[in-house]
Motif scaffolding. Structure first.
Motif, short mmCIF file in Angstrom:
data_model
loop_
_atom_site.label_atom_id
_atom_site.label_comp_id
_atom_site.label_asym_id
_atom_site.label_seq_id
_atom_site.Cartn_x
_atom_site.Cartn_y
_atom_site.Cartn_z
N ALA A 25 55.89 39.05 34.51
CA ALA A 25 57.12 39.41 35.20
C ALA A 25 58.34 39.07 34.36
O ALA A 25 59.34 39.81 34.34
N GLU A 26 58.27 37.98 33.64
CA GLU A 26 59.39 37.59 32.78
C GLU A 26 59.60 38.61 31.66
O GLU A 26 60.71 38.80 31.18
N ARG A 27 58.51 39.30 31.28
CA ARG A 27 58.62 40.35 30.25
C ARG A 27 58.93 41.71 30.85
O ARG A 27 58.99 42.70 30.13
N GLY A 28 59.09 41.79 32.18
CA GLY A 28 59.32 43.08 32.81
C GLY A 28 58.06 43.89 32.95
O GLY A 28 58.09 45.12 32.90
N ALA A 29 56.92 43.22 33.12
CA ALA A 29 55.63 43.91 33.24
C ALA A 29 54.85 43.34 34.42
O ALA A 29 53.69 42.98 34.32
N SER A 30 55.52 43.24 35.58
CA SER A 30 54.93 42.54 36.72
C SER A 30 53.74 43.28 37.31
O SER A 30 53.57 44.48 37.13
N LEU A 169 55.56 48.62 47.93
CA LEU A 169 56.23 47.72 46.98
C LEU A 169 55.33 47.42 45.78
O LEU A 169 55.80 47.34 44.64
N SER A 170 54.03 47.28 46.03
CA SER A 170 53.10 47.03 44.94
C SER A 170 53.15 48.15 43.91
O SER A 170 53.14 47.89 42.69
N GLN A 171 53.25 49.39 44.38
CA GLN A 171 53.33 50.53 43.46
C GLN A 171 54.66 50.56 42.74
O GLN A 171 54.74 50.70 41.52
N ARG A 176 57.96 45.78 36.71
CA ARG A 176 59.34 45.27 36.87
C ARG A 176 59.34 43.75 36.64
O ARG A 176 58.54 43.23 35.88
N ARG A 177 60.24 43.06 37.37
CA ARG A 177 60.33 41.60 37.24
C ARG A 177 60.03 40.92 38.58
O ARG A 177 60.51 39.83 38.86
N GLY A 205 44.80 51.25 42.01
CA GLY A 205 45.85 50.86 41.08
C GLY A 205 45.36 49.93 39.99
O GLY A 205 44.58 49.02 40.23
N ASP A 206 45.82 50.17 38.75
CA ASP A 206 45.47 49.27 37.65
C ASP A 206 46.52 48.18 37.51
O ASP A 206 46.50 47.41 36.55
N HIS A 207 47.44 48.09 38.48
CA HIS A 207 48.47 47.06 38.45
C HIS A 207 48.15 45.93 39.43
O HIS A 207 49.00 45.09 39.71
#
Length: 966
Positions: A25-30, A169-171, A176-177, A205-207
């Motif tokens: 999340a700190e890298r913008g890849a939450s 929201l998950s999608q 993001r952060r 989802g792969d996130h």
């Protein structure tokens, strides 16, 4: 004795993974994490540890808990955002979310406190989507200065709408952060149904990371016991605790609190253990803890004071022992208490006697009526809950209606339905119900039906609206216009589920009769648009005129959603009459209206029908792109439960026809709602499975389509017949199309011609077992029904017509010309590769029958190559079988005449059942085919395996490993 904290042992791997998510999340890849496991396994404790680490790293931590109270929606988000609202103020929160107070109050009640009886703005999926947009925007903006960790605890208690918001929201927040973490109990069958949207999201989802917690190991239990007791336990005690607790940390803690020093001193029943923990408290503390349990998992300090006439200090003094024993914990808001675990709350609540429970709930309800702000989240919902348990049906009814209004105002359709269900159930137990709620029951049923329709539950909506129509007839004050509006809503729901039924057309006619033309009204516009939609497959000209009038009336009264809907139907009708450009232009106008006015449902509708027009006109890739974008917008707009299956069906259909079968399969997913689109999606799935050589799975998918009223769509029997023909079962195909005359009448040209082609194929394939005159009559009637001049932009209609004529020519062995014409027609069409492969196989057969092996070989080879590229064993086997039959050798294609490799998919199935010792009758029942067809398959199996009996065939099957058990 145990210390004041639960010892934290193990979970290093899971905690490290949550640490990695915070870094991402700190890298913008939450990403999103779901922590699952049984009750007491340590989900909340693990997340608390992660939240503490997030705070140390400078993240903003928001924590919300779902409550086990029926009909309360967004409770976890209200909980999570409460502290932010106090810190930043409601106005600033509204700016960050980009929402007005009336919408923001769904998750920040202080933005505009709900007052029972206040007018409620009309809601629907679009309003809910606006809220979802705003919450996502708020979290993104909160994360600008520092990353955000949002924890939603106890998702198994979440209302479906709360789950939907979590999924959206998950999608949207992936990459993001903002890190999302949810906890849920390990699902059983009932819980899996409740969590279906969330489980579907995590599988798609792969996130999303799933962290499943299991019991602690022996060493971890030993460490936890040591932390809790302050001394090293013996191995005997550790093993006994491990055996009793199965490594569940909560149970370990409770067992540690029993001061057990030997295995014999460890309690054997965990229920007794919790009761023992509660009974260890002072009597006055036990009593107040039971009252807290009746109030809910969380209870405001002042609610206990008001409800039970206690001074604030008295409440604090009496609860202090429960807090020291970690039965209750003080909430972060400083004014509420919560149970450390739901199992403790359940144990305490069970200790209340029935009469005592009613009195307690009544006192809680009276206190909440005096001060609604003391409610955990939704005051009206809690009041309805307490009055219901207090045995006061009249007050429970009044507050159930208010709770439905409260949920309606929060854009929570499912929650509103829950409260309306309870209101209708209570109605007959309240003698003066209409006066108390200020409306007759038919209005409540109408409201309930509209909510069910908006939520995509059209089967329920139909039943409710039919009851409303019936009860309206007994209302002396009911008006014709009101009845017309009811029939209009009923038409919408019936049209989605059974569009061609006479009852649907009758409801539409009745609505137009009852609703006056002057003055113009939204109700009249809605009835006109519904009637236009029904006539799309009956009379395109009538549909065009009705939809045009609907658009004009809706525009005149400013009903933008209805105007957009009418313009979409107008576009469909124009396209069906051959004006493709005019049709697409009208749908573009509808899409523009939807975008400008945030009408998410109309945007989804326009995407669905625009993609349908493009597919029918042969622009498959363009149609697939429009549909795929429509699927994305429907998910983001919060209307996927109603429209997703239809749009996904269009995407899957376009991808299937374009030969992109893997991509088509990805779109065929099980979705919520009982819309007609769901039935078509299952029908499409059946077709794809059938062409891929999975007949049993295809049959199951067809059964699912039937359960969703799929048989009411003329495309359903077409698919059912094609599946039967793929497994050489023309009898079942003929049965599926037995009502072909009526089906042709309600089908557009392409479906009508495809239907005729399949019925002709079945008739010719059966001709050797039917009287010649009967076959001739059927073939002549079907040939006459083929539409030789297709209307509109249905490019494939002409190709299906040519194939129908070619099928008829097989009866007379008319040579290759009819099949050459059909093959050329398919070559002029972009896509429909499965039809092209079949057509070429028949062209090869026709050439072979006239003694022309060169062209036969070319046609067979092309047919087999297309089938191979598609990944269709049945089409591939057909081309090879016909080549084999006529002794045409295909270079690069194996064409075994005998042996296991020569068996078709259906023959493999028959062999499996022969090996199991089944009779022909049993095989026919299991495979849902006729005994005659089974007899043909058995003969083929014996011939190809070069054996003389079923017993020998079974022996070959086991010897060659063709069936299980070899």
């Amino acid at each position: 004795m145990a210390s004041d904290h639960v010892g934290f042992a193990g979970r290093a791997r899971e905690l490290d993974r949550l640490d990695e998510l915070l870094s991402a999340a700190e890298r913008g890849a939450s990403r999103t994490a779901l922590v699952t496991g049984e009750a007491g396994i340590g989900k909340s404790t693990l997340v608390e540890q992660a939240a503490a680490r997030a705070t140390e790293r400078g993240h903003r931590v928001l924590v919300g808990r779902c409550l086990p109270v029926q009909g309360i929606v967004y409770d976890a988000f209200v909980d999570a955002l409460g502290g932010v609202a106090e810190e930043l103020g409601v106005d600033r929160l509204g700016e960050l979310a980009g929402l007005p107070r009336g919408v923001l109050r769904a998750v920040v009640p202080g933005a505009q406190p709900f007052v029972a009886g206040d007018p409620v703005s009309p809601v629907g999926p679009g309003a809910q989507a606006r809220l979802f947009d705003g919450v996502g925007r708020l979290l993104r903006r909160l994360a600008d200065p520092a990353p955000v960790l949002l924890v939603v605890d106890d998702l198994h208690w979440a209302h479906p709408t709360t789950l939907e918001l979590f999924c959206v929201l998950s999608q949207r927040l992936a990459g993001r952060r903002v890190t999302l973490v949810g906890t849920e109990r390990q699902p059983g069958p009932a819980l899996e149904r409740h969590l279906a949207p969330l489980l579907s999201e995590t599988s798609r989802g792969d996130h999303v990371d799933r962290l499943h917690l299991v019991g602690l190991s022996e060493d971890e239990v030993a460490r936890q016991l040591s932390d809790l007791t302050g001394e090293e336990p013996s191995r005997a005690v550790v093993r006994s605790v491990l055996e009793r607790s199965e490594g569940n940390p909560l149970f370990v803690r409770e067992l540690a609190g029993q001061d057990a020093r030997t295995p014999a001193e460890v309690p054997h029943r965990l229920r007794d253990l919790f009761e023992t923990t509660l009974l260890s408290l002072p009597e006055e503390t036990q009593h107040l803890v039971r009252l807290c349990a009746a109030a809910g998992r969380r209870v405001h300090h002042l609610l206990l004071c008001r409800a039970f006439d206690l001074a604030p200090q008295t409440v604090a003094d009496r609860l202090r022992p429960a807090i020291r024993a970690q039965i209750l914990v003080a909430d972060a808001d400083g004014v509420s208490y919560g149970f450390r675990h739901v199992l403790l709350a359940e144990t305490a609540a069970d200790a209340l006697l029935p009469g005592e429970s009613q009195t307690v709930h009544a006192r809680l309800a009276v206190a909440l009526e005096g001060e609604p702000a003391l409610a955990s989240t939704a005051p009206a919902a809690e009041l309805a809950h307490h009055w219901g348990l207090a045995g006061e049906p009249d007050r429970a009814l009044v507050w159930s209606i208010a709770a439905a209004e409260e949920a309606d105002a929060s854009h929570a359709l499912d929650a509103a339905l829950v409260h309306l269900d309870r209101a209708v159930e209570l109605w007959d137990h309240v003698p003066d119900a209409p006066r108390l709620v200020g409306r007759p029951r038919w209005r409540v049923l109408s409201w309930q039906g509209s909510m069910a329709n908006l939520a995509g539950r059209n089967g329920r909506a139909i039943g409710l609206l039919e009851r409303a129509v019936e009860e309206h007839g007994h209302d002396p004050e009911g008006t014709a216009a009101e009845l017309g509006a009811l029939y209009s809503r009923l038409t919408i729901c019936l049209g989605t589920v059974v569009p061609h039924a006479e009852e649907t057309l009758a409801a539409s006619r009745r609505a137009l009769e009852l609703l006056p033309e002057d003055p113009p009204s939204a109700a009249r516009a809605e009835a006109l648009a519904s009637a236009a939609h029904l006539h799309l497959r009956i009379d395109g000209g009538v549909a065009r005129d009705l939809s045009r009038e609907a658009a004009e009336v809706a525009g005149a009264v400013g009903a933008r959603a209805l105007e957009a809907r009418a313009r979409t139907v107008l576009g469909m009708s124009l396209a069906s009459l051959g004006d493709l450009d005019g049709g697409l232009a009208s749908i573009d106008e509808a899409q523009d209206l939807g975008g400008r006015h945030e009408l998410h449902e109309e945007t989804a509708r326009s995407a669905m029908y625009r993609s349908q027009i493009l597919v029918r006109s042969g622009r498959l890739e363009e149609g697939a792109a429009v549909a795929l974008e429509g699927v994305r917008c429907a998910r983001e707009g919060g209307v996927f439960s109603k429209w997703g299956s239809g749009i996904a069906g269009n995407a899957a259909s376009a991808l299937f026809l374009a030969g992109r079968w893997d991509d088509a399969a990805k779109q065929i997913i099980e979705v919520d709602g009982d819309t007609g689109g769901t039935a078509w999606l299952y029908t499409l799935h059946a077709r794809l499975l059938g062409f891929r050589g999975h007949p049993d799975e295809a049959s199951r998918a067809l059964r699912m389509a039937r359960e969703h009223h799929g048989e009411d769509d003329p495309r359903y029997p077409v698919v059912a017949a094609s599946l039967a023909l793929l497994v050489d079962d023309p009898d079942s195909a003929a049965q599926a199309l037995s009502a072909w005359r009526s089906l042709v009448e309600v089908s557009h040209d392409a479906t009508a011609n495809e239907l005729c082609a399949l019925a002709l194929r079945a008739a010719v394939d059966r001709s050797s077992r039917q009287p010649a005159e009967e076959t001739r009559r059927v073939v002549d009637e079907l040939s006459a029904a083929v539409r030789t001049r297709p209307r509109g932009a249905l490019v494939h209609a002409a190709a299906w017509g040519a194939m129908a004529r070619a099928e008829a020519s097989r009866l007379e062995r008319a040579g290759p010309d009819p099949w050459r014409v059909a093959a050329d027609a398919w070559r002029r069409v972009d896509g429909w590769w499965h039809a092209r492969s079949y057509c070429l196989a028949r062209l090869g057969e026709a050439h072979a029958l006239t003694g022309d092996p060169g062209p036969a070989r070319a046609a067979f080879t092309e047919a087999a190559s297309i089938a191979e590229e598609l990944g269709s064993p049945p089409l591939h086997e057909l081309a090879l079988r016909l080549a084999r039959t006529h002794r045409v050798v295909l270079a690069g294609h194996s064409t075994p005449v005998t042996g296991p490799e020569s068996l078709t998919v259906r023959e493999h199935e028959v062999l499996r059942l022969i090996a199991a010792g089944h009779t022909n009758r049993r095989i026919a029942r299991d495979l849902e085919i006729s005994e005659k067809t089974v007899s043909v398959h058995v003969s083929n199996v014996l011939r190809k395996l070069e054996v003389g009996s079923r017993t020998e065939a079974a022996g070959v099957a086991y010897r060659e490993g063709l069936v299980a058990g070899s």
